[in-house]
Design an enzyme around this catalytic site. Structure first.
Site, PDB file in Angstrom:
ATOM      1  N   TYR A 146      35.941  52.069 136.060  1.00 22.56           N
ATOM      2  CA  TYR A 146      35.912  51.982 134.541  1.00 22.56           C
ATOM      3  C   TYR A 146      34.623  52.885 134.171  1.00 22.56           C
ATOM      4  CZ  TYR A 146      38.996  48.044 135.629  1.00 22.56           C
ATOM      5  OH  TYR A 146      39.957  47.326 136.127  1.00 22.56           O
ATOM      6  N   ARG A 164      30.067  51.020 129.935  1.00 19.63           N
ATOM      7  CA  ARG A 164      29.984  49.594 130.424  1.00 19.63           C
ATOM      8  C   ARG A 164      28.723  48.909 129.701  1.00 19.63           C
ATOM      9  NH1 ARG A 164      30.244  47.577 134.654  1.00 19.63           N
ATOM     10  NH2 ARG A 164      31.785  45.910 134.193  1.00 19.63           N
ATOM     11  N   TYR A 179      29.619  45.956 127.417  1.00 23.08           N
ATOM     12  CA  TYR A 179      29.447  44.577 128.399  1.00 23.08           C
ATOM     13  C   TYR A 179      28.056  44.167 128.645  1.00 23.08           C
ATOM     14  CZ  TYR A 179      34.547  46.030 129.543  1.00 23.08           C
ATOM     15  OH  TYR A 179      35.747  46.364 129.640  1.00 23.08           O
ATOM     16  N   CYS A 206      24.289  60.096 119.680  1.00 27.00           N
ATOM     17  CA  CYS A 206      23.542  59.423 118.531  1.00 27.00           C
ATOM     18  C   CYS A 206      23.900  58.048 118.129  1.00 27.00           C
ATOM     19  CB  CYS A 206      24.205  60.289 117.363  1.00 27.00           C
ATOM     20  SG  CYS A 206      23.335  61.948 116.867  1.00 27.00           S
ATOM     21  N   GLU A 207      23.344  57.089 119.084  1.00 24.54           N
ATOM     22  CA  GLU A 207      23.690  55.867 118.974  1.00 24.54           C
ATOM     23  C   GLU A 207      22.547  55.029 119.865  1.00 24.54           C
ATOM     24  OE1 GLU A 207      26.818  53.445 118.029  1.00 24.54           O
ATOM     25  OE2 GLU A 207      27.179  55.223 118.363  1.00 24.54           O
ATOM     26  N   GLY A 239      40.456  41.649 140.216  1.00 24.91           N
ATOM     27  CA  GLY A 239      39.286  40.891 139.621  1.00 24.91           C
ATOM     28  C   GLY A 239      38.211  40.580 140.557  1.00 24.91           C
ATOM     29  N   PRO A 270      43.684  44.798 143.378  1.00 28.34           N
ATOM     30  CA  PRO A 270      42.183  44.776 143.068  1.00 28.34           C
ATOM     31  C   PRO A 270      42.284  46.511 142.628  1.00 28.34           C
ATOM     32  CG  PRO A 270      42.712  45.319 145.475  1.00 28.34           C
ATOM     33  CD  PRO A 270      43.779  44.693 145.031  1.00 28.34           C
ATOM     34  N   GLY A 271      41.335  46.650 141.650  1.00 26.33           N
ATOM     35  CA  GLY A 271      40.911  47.844 141.014  1.00 26.33           C
ATOM     36  C   GLY A 271      39.574  48.295 141.278  1.00 26.33           C
ATOM     37  N   ARG A 272      38.733  47.468 140.638  1.00 25.71           N
ATOM     38  CA  ARG A 272      36.942  47.609 140.751  1.00 25.71           C
ATOM     39  C   ARG A 272      36.515  47.791 142.137  1.00 25.71           C
ATOM     40  NH1 ARG A 272      33.843  46.121 136.641  1.00 25.71           N
ATOM     41  NH2 ARG A 272      35.347  44.691 136.033  1.00 25.71           N
TER      42      ARG A 272
HETATM   43  C1  LIG Z   1      46.779  42.795 135.269  1.00 25.60           C
HETATM   44  C2  LIG Z   1      45.490  43.252 135.933  1.00 25.60           C
HETATM   45  N1  LIG Z   1      45.615  43.466 137.048  1.00 25.60           N
HETATM   46  C3  LIG Z   1      44.486  44.218 137.915  1.00 25.60           C
HETATM   47  C4  LIG Z   1      43.160  44.394 137.267  1.00 25.60           C
HETATM   48  C5  LIG Z   1      42.055  44.850 138.083  1.00 25.60           C
HETATM   49  O1  LIG Z   1      41.003  44.041 137.875  1.00 25.60           O
HETATM   50  P1  LIG Z   1      39.666  44.646 138.833  1.00 25.60           P
HETATM   51  O2  LIG Z   1      39.544  46.174 138.591  1.00 25.60           O
HETATM   52  O3  LIG Z   1      38.701  43.488 138.151  1.00 25.60           O
HETATM   53  O4  LIG Z   1      40.185  44.153 140.362  1.00 25.60           O
HETATM   54  C6  LIG Z   1      43.122  44.167 135.859  1.00 25.60           C
HETATM   55  C7  LIG Z   1      41.970  44.415 135.103  1.00 25.60           C
HETATM   56  O5  LIG Z   1      41.216  43.595 134.858  1.00 25.60           O
HETATM   57  C8  LIG Z   1      44.476  43.751 135.243  1.00 25.60           C
HETATM   58  O6  LIG Z   1      44.397  43.446 133.968  1.00 25.60           O
HETATM   59  N1  LIG Z   2      37.219  47.486 131.724  1.00 23.95           N
HETATM   60  C1  LIG Z   2      36.403  46.411 132.269  1.00 23.95           C
HETATM   61  C2  LIG Z   2      37.324  45.401 132.997  1.00 23.95           C
HETATM   62  C3  LIG Z   2      38.638  45.126 132.421  1.00 23.95           C
HETATM   63  C4  LIG Z   2      39.747  45.442 133.331  1.00 23.95           C
HETATM   64  C5  LIG Z   2      41.290  45.572 132.884  1.00 23.95           C
HETATM   65  N2  LIG Z   2      41.733  44.242 132.605  1.00 23.95           N
HETATM   66  C6  LIG Z   2      35.135  46.585 132.939  1.00 23.95           C
HETATM   67  O1  LIG Z   2      35.010  47.819 132.890  1.00 23.95           O
HETATM   68  O2  LIG Z   2      34.722  45.972 133.482  1.00 23.95           O
END
Ligand SMILES: Cc1ncc(COP(=O)(O)O)c(C=O)c1O
Ligand SMILES: N[C@@H](CCCC[NH3+])C(=O)O
Length: 411
Positions: free
Chosen positions: A370, A310, A314, A341-342, A229, A272-274
């Site tokens: 994402y 996104r 969002y 078409c949106e 997050g 972390p992902g994002r």
């Molecule tokens: C359980 C869990 N772990 C990790 C993440 C990765 O989050 P982020 O991409 O915001 O770091 C998410 C997505 O929000 C999640 O749902």
């Molecule tokens: N998909 C979302 C966040 C959700 C992450 C998964 N729990 C984004 O684009 O920001």
């Protein structure tokens, strides 16, 4: 314009647009930023890449080679990881509604850890494990009730969240009983994830403190996973916290609390992902038509909500440039609109750009998370190619979908 010493115009010639571009040096730097700093002498540590942000074989190879662990959330993400021999003991399997098929697949493959989301899932795992005569390592996902200040659609940890268990709830107490009476359930600790695109470290500290309070109930060292997050820079309004500060703050908070309460942890994890992939990713488009309406000026691009949902989902904000015109005066205020078409298919509103010509290339920044993973075939758009660049070299990680592939599963 160059990315990792590769000309963006040359990438357009070679691969076409829309095109996702990933800078491998940047990806590695981000992974190393966490791996180097998220360390303690008091307990083990693990940094998981949350592959939902962008999952494909090549990014997982990089994560594997860098020494990251992995968060998967479906059989598809797990299958992708296994296809490149990602070390199974470094995979954590999440999800609030894993099917019997998914759980059996994970247990058959001896995945390192299952993150159990609710009471019913725990019963399901116990049954599968018993039948297979296997011990299953697992964490319980807690809803620690910490609400991080972020877009409301992304917050995952309010009391009525679909994710996790509330401490001391009836479900929690029953889970503890089930664990006590099972010889197949190897309870290792807790997980929490409080939201996404968060800039406030106090929110993570609060979540960590809640988990550490629960740890006191146990007489053996637990594993705690704090989720992901961590926020990134999309526009100048975003002020991300550097990797070393995030890492050191969480480690130091945990170390201090452990010392104060005289408790031990086996391991502390983050996922972390994002923040691993977002800023290392770009999306390249070709500008087609342009038009002026009484109050707006549009530049139309050859992609849109199908490669980046996104903004529509969002109201997410992005920055962009016209390739080769980055240093020209930004005289125009433009709405960048996609080709779906949106009416909501707008990638950026109020972008400040120079005058464009048909055929110019538009690049959007920070699209590595994402974007591809939430792409769609709406209007039968083809999923764009993904190219990786590193030190003057480029290679295709995912080729563009073909028209035949679009319809090959149809009768
Ligand atoms: C359980 C869990 N772990 C990790 C993440 C990765 O989050 P982020 O991409 O915001 O770091 C998410 C997505 O929000 C999640 O749902
Ligand atoms: N998909 C979302 C966040 C959700 C992450 C998964 N729990 C984004 O684009 O920001």
């Amino acid at each position: 314009m160059k990315i990792s010493n590769v000309s963006v115009k040359a990438l357009k010639e070679k691969y076409g647009t829309p095109l996702y571009i990933y800078d491998v040096n940047h990806l590695k730097k981000n992974m190393e930023g966490y791996l180097k700093n998220f360390k303690s002498l008091e307990f083990k540590t693990e940094v998981l890449y949350a592959s939902k942000a962008f999952s494909c074989k090549e990014i997982l190879r990089i994560a594997k080679n860098e020494g990251m662990s992995l968060d998967v959330v479906s059989k598809g993400e797990l299958y992708t990881a296994l296809s490149i021999d990602f070390p199974k003991d470094r995979i954590y399997f999440h999800g609030n509604n894993k099917t019997v098929d998914e759980l059996s697949y994970a247990i058959d493959n001896n995945i390192g850890m299952i993150v159990v989301d609710n009471l019913m899932e725990l019963y399901e795992i116990e049954e599968i494990a018993k039948e297979k005569e296997k011990k299953v390592n697992f964490l319980i996902r807690m809803n620690v009730g910490v609400e991080a200040h972020t877009h409301k659609f992304i917050v995952t940890s309010h009391v009525d969240s679909k994710f996790g268990v509330l401490y001391d709830s009836c479900d929690y107490k029953e889970m503890m009983e089930v664990i006590k009476n099972s010889s197949y359930l190897n309870f290792k600790g807790f997980h929490s994830h409080i939201g996404s695109q968060i800039f406030d470290l106090d929110a993570f500290k609060a979540a960590l403190e809640k988990l550490l309070n629960i740890v006191k109930d146990f007489d053996f060292p637990l594993v705690l996973n704090l989720g992901g997050g961590f926020g990134v820079h999309y526009t100048n309004d975003d002020k991300p916290i550097p990797f070393d500060i995030v890492s050191r703050t969480l480690i130091e908070t945990a170390e201090a609390a452990l010392k104060k309460n005289n408790i031990k942890l086996e391991k502390l994890c983050i996922e972390p992902g994002r923040s691993i992939v977002a800023e290392a990713g770009y999306t390249l488009y070709t500008i087609g038509y342009m038009k002026k309406t009484p109050n707006k000026q549009y530049y139309f691009i050859d992609g849109g909500m199908t490669d980046n949902i996104r903004p529509a989902l969002y109201q997410a904000k992005y920055d962009c440039d016209i390739v080769g015109k980055e240093n020209q005066e930004k005289t125009e205020v433009v709405t960048i609109a996609g080709k779906c078409c949106e009416s909501g298919d707008l990638i950026i509103e109020g972008a400040h750009l120079p005058k464009a010509e048909k055929g110019d290339l538009l690049i959007t920044y920070t699209t590595g998370a994402y974007g591809y993973s939430m792409s769609s075939n709406y209007n039968k758009a083809l999923t764009p190619a993904v190219v990786f660049v590193e030190d003057g070299k480029d290679y295709l990680a995912i080729r563009r979908q073909t028209l035949d592939e679009l319809i090959e599963r149809e009768v």
